[in-house]
Design a protein around this motif. Structure first.
Motif, mmCIF file in Angstrom:
data_model
loop_
_atom_site.group_PDB
_atom_site.id
_atom_site.type_symbol
_atom_site.label_atom_id
_atom_site.label_comp_id
_atom_site.label_asym_id
_atom_site.label_seq_id
_atom_site.Cartn_x
_atom_site.Cartn_y
_atom_site.Cartn_z
ATOM 1 N N TYR A 27 1.609 11.215 0.041
ATOM 2 C CA TYR A 27 0.546 12.213 0.012
ATOM 3 C C TYR A 27 1.055 13.643 -0.154
ATOM 4 C CZ TYR A 27 -2.625 15.707 1.897
ATOM 5 O OH TYR A 27 -3.344 16.849 2.069
ATOM 6 N N PHE A 28 1.878 14.087 0.803
ATOM 7 C CA PHE A 28 2.187 15.506 0.881
ATOM 8 C C PHE A 28 2.955 16.013 -0.335
ATOM 9 C CE2 PHE A 28 3.973 19.275 3.313
ATOM 10 C CZ PHE A 28 2.742 19.904 3.413
ATOM 11 N N VAL A 29 3.916 15.249 -0.826
ATOM 12 C CA VAL A 29 4.723 15.688 -1.969
ATOM 13 C C VAL A 29 3.870 15.840 -3.235
ATOM 14 C CG1 VAL A 29 6.525 14.995 -3.594
ATOM 15 C CG2 VAL A 29 6.970 14.942 -1.134
ATOM 16 N N PRO A 30 3.166 14.787 -3.683
ATOM 17 C CA PRO A 30 2.392 14.961 -4.927
ATOM 18 C C PRO A 30 1.273 15.994 -4.795
ATOM 19 C CG PRO A 30 1.979 12.809 -3.930
ATOM 20 C CD PRO A 30 3.142 13.389 -3.217
ATOM 21 N N TYR A 31 0.639 16.073 -3.632
ATOM 22 C CA TYR A 31 -0.433 17.057 -3.465
ATOM 23 C C TYR A 31 0.127 18.479 -3.482
ATOM 24 C CZ TYR A 31 -4.116 19.891 -1.464
ATOM 25 O OH TYR A 31 -5.034 20.883 -1.256
ATOM 26 N N LYS A 43 -0.825 18.931 -19.559
ATOM 27 C CA LYS A 43 -1.735 18.134 -20.395
ATOM 28 C C LYS A 43 -2.493 17.114 -19.551
ATOM 29 C CE LYS A 43 -1.883 15.355 -24.615
ATOM 30 N NZ LYS A 43 -1.079 14.773 -25.731
ATOM 31 N N LYS A 44 -1.764 16.462 -18.622
ATOM 32 C CA LYS A 44 -2.407 15.446 -17.792
ATOM 33 C C LYS A 44 -1.578 15.183 -16.545
ATOM 34 C CE LYS A 44 -5.137 11.324 -18.457
ATOM 35 N NZ LYS A 44 -5.672 10.458 -19.518
ATOM 36 N N PHE A 45 -2.262 15.028 -15.425
ATOM 37 C CA PHE A 45 -1.633 14.606 -14.178
ATOM 38 C C PHE A 45 -1.900 13.111 -14.006
ATOM 39 C CE2 PHE A 45 -2.459 19.096 -13.449
ATOM 40 C CZ PHE A 45 -1.387 19.540 -12.690
ATOM 41 N N ILE A 46 -0.854 12.344 -13.733
ATOM 42 C CA ILE A 46 -1.017 10.913 -13.472
ATOM 43 C C ILE A 46 -0.400 10.599 -12.108
ATOM 44 C CG2 ILE A 46 -0.494 8.562 -14.230
ATOM 45 C CD1 ILE A 46 -0.426 9.562 -17.079
ATOM 46 N N PHE A 47 -1.184 9.962 -11.263
ATOM 47 C CA PHE A 47 -0.744 9.634 -9.907
ATOM 48 C C PHE A 47 -0.708 8.112 -9.749
ATOM 49 C CE2 PHE A 47 -2.941 13.675 -9.892
ATOM 50 C CZ PHE A 47 -2.066 14.507 -9.221
ATOM 51 N N ILE A 48 0.429 7.603 -9.292
ATOM 52 C CA ILE A 48 0.559 6.172 -9.041
ATOM 53 C C ILE A 48 0.049 5.892 -7.630
ATOM 54 C CG2 ILE A 48 2.093 4.181 -8.990
ATOM 55 C CD1 ILE A 48 1.806 5.601 -11.731
ATOM 56 N N SER A 49 -1.057 5.182 -7.556
ATOM 57 C CA SER A 49 -1.644 4.866 -6.262
ATOM 58 C C SER A 49 -1.544 3.366 -6.023
ATOM 59 C CB SER A 49 -3.097 5.348 -6.204
ATOM 60 O OG SER A 49 -3.618 5.229 -4.890
ATOM 61 N N SER A 50 -2.415 2.849 -5.182
ATOM 62 C CA SER A 50 -2.288 1.457 -4.773
ATOM 63 C C SER A 50 -3.645 0.861 -4.426
ATOM 64 C CB SER A 50 -1.363 1.365 -3.549
ATOM 65 O OG SER A 50 -1.404 0.088 -2.964
ATOM 66 N N PHE A 51 -3.721 -0.440 -4.581
ATOM 67 C CA PHE A 51 -4.879 -1.201 -4.126
ATOM 68 C C PHE A 51 -5.138 -0.939 -2.641
ATOM 69 C CE2 PHE A 51 -6.387 -5.194 -2.178
ATOM 70 C CZ PHE A 51 -7.581 -5.361 -2.856
ATOM 71 N N ALA A 52 -4.078 -0.602 -1.897
ATOM 72 C CA ALA A 52 -4.198 -0.349 -0.461
ATOM 73 C C ALA A 52 -5.123 0.828 -0.157
ATOM 74 C CB ALA A 52 -2.820 -0.092 0.146
ATOM 75 N N ALA A 53 -5.321 1.708 -1.145
ATOM 76 C CA ALA A 53 -6.201 2.858 -0.947
ATOM 77 C C ALA A 53 -7.673 2.465 -1.003
ATOM 78 C CB ALA A 53 -5.917 3.924 -2.002
ATOM 79 N N SER A 89 -2.387 7.073 3.503
ATOM 80 C CA SER A 89 -1.752 8.182 2.775
ATOM 81 C C SER A 89 -2.136 8.174 1.297
ATOM 82 C CB SER A 89 -0.222 8.125 2.938
ATOM 83 O OG SER A 89 0.312 6.932 2.403
ATOM 84 N N LYS A 90 -2.248 6.988 0.703
ATOM 85 C CA LYS A 90 -2.672 6.888 -0.690
ATOM 86 C C LYS A 90 -4.135 7.306 -0.846
ATOM 87 C CE LYS A 90 0.966 5.274 -2.979
ATOM 88 N NZ LYS A 90 1.612 6.070 -4.050
ATOM 89 N N LYS A 91 -4.966 6.891 0.086
ATOM 90 C CA LYS A 91 -6.377 7.275 0.048
ATOM 91 C C LYS A 91 -6.530 8.781 0.223
ATOM 92 C CE LYS A 91 -10.813 6.364 -0.010
ATOM 93 N NZ LYS A 91 -11.463 5.838 -1.238
ATOM 94 N N LEU A 92 -5.767 9.347 1.135
ATOM 95 C CA LEU A 92 -5.802 10.787 1.366
ATOM 96 C C LEU A 92 -5.389 11.543 0.113
ATOM 97 C CD1 LEU A 92 -6.281 13.013 3.479
ATOM 98 C CD2 LEU A 92 -3.880 12.760 4.167
ATOM 99 N N LEU A 93 -4.369 11.043 -0.581
ATOM 100 C CA LEU A 93 -3.935 11.669 -1.829
ATOM 101 C C LEU A 93 -5.067 11.661 -2.852
ATOM 102 C CD1 LEU A 93 -1.808 12.838 -3.782
ATOM 103 C CD2 LEU A 93 -1.200 10.482 -4.349
ATOM 104 N N GLU A 94 -5.687 10.511 -3.034
ATOM 105 C CA GLU A 94 -6.744 10.385 -4.029
ATOM 106 C C GLU A 94 -7.884 11.363 -3.750
ATOM 107 O OE1 GLU A 94 -8.085 6.399 -4.428
ATOM 108 O OE2 GLU A 94 -6.125 5.609 -5.026
ATOM 109 N N GLU A 95 -8.328 11.421 -2.502
ATOM 110 C CA GLU A 95 -9.438 12.304 -2.150
ATOM 111 C C GLU A 95 -9.048 13.770 -2.308
ATOM 112 O OE1 GLU A 95 -12.500 11.307 -1.589
ATOM 113 O OE2 GLU A 95 -11.794 9.264 -1.943
#
Length: 222
Positions: free
Chosen positions: A96-100, A114-124, A137-143
């Motif tokens: 979460y903290f690093v990519p955000y 041009k584009k931001f791409i974030f590798i997340s997970s089904f766990a989110a 942490s993945k869900k928090l990143l997405e939101e």
């Protein structure tokens, strides 16, 4: 035309596989370990948060890059493996903290991306006992990313990608090899902003998870 692609967390197994299949594009690597300092396309840092300004300066010199955040950390697989306090901290920082933080810094400095791409997970999809901190942490990143109102971004939710990170976790019908996951990322650069799943079947399973009570998921160690 060749694309300029910046990989953050480039020493990860998935990022390395992605690099291998993208020889026709211009790859720039940022990592806290494992990059060649002699290569001007690479940036070696000590800490993503402390060195955020260096990261911004490095990326700002690249023409309209696509950014892919491969940063990730997973050290829980209940009931087999309980994370320590240090591992919990690293999980939240990496996922979460690093990519955000880096994304926010780039936006504050008006760096052209041009584009931001974030590798997340089904766990989110739904935070559950099995990997609660990781999923949270993945869900928090997405939101948080959605709240930044980025013009062009993509969040990719994978199931289990077979790397050392997922070693010891149950195999599933939607497992992907590193090569398959890397090819999926490569083939989805042009997708519209939002969240996508690595397969339609994984998306279908996610809908089932959302309506399944947590106590049942915990009971069957799902």
């Amino acid at each position: 035309m060749n694309k300029n692609i910046v990989l953050l967390g480039s020493s990860s197994e998935l990022a390395s596989e992605f690099t291998n299949i993208n020889s026709s594009n211009n790859i720039f690597q940022i990592s806290s370990t494992g990059v060649d300092l002699k290569n001007s396309n690479n940036l070696l840092i000590n800490n993503y948060i402390d060195d955020a300004e260096d990261i911004v300066n490095f990326i700002s010199k690249i023409n309209s890059p696509i950014l892919i955040f491969f940063n990730g950390y997973l050290k829980e697989n209940r009931p087999t493996q309980e994370p320590s306090f240090e591992q919990i901290s690293k999980t939240i920082e990496a996922n979460y903290f690093v990519p955000y933080t880096v994304t926010n810094k780039l936006l504050e400095n008006n760096v052209s991306i041009k584009k931001f791409i974030f590798i997340s997970s089904f766990a989110a999809t739904k935070v559950r006992y099995k990997n609660f901190i990781y999923g949270y942490s993945k869900k928090l990143l997405e939101e948080s990313i959605k709240s930044l109102k980025i013009e062009n971004f993509l969040i990719i939710r994978f199931g289990k990608v077979n790397t050392s990170l997922s070693k010891g976790h149950k195999n599933t019908v939607f497992d992907l090899s590193k090569n398959q996951a890397a090819k999926f990322i490569h083939s989805n650069f042009e997708r519209k902003s939002g969240i996508i799943y690595s397969s339609k079947f994984l998306y279908f399973i996610s809908r089932i998870f959302l309506i399944t009570p947590n106590y049942l998921l915990k009971k069957f160690n799902i």
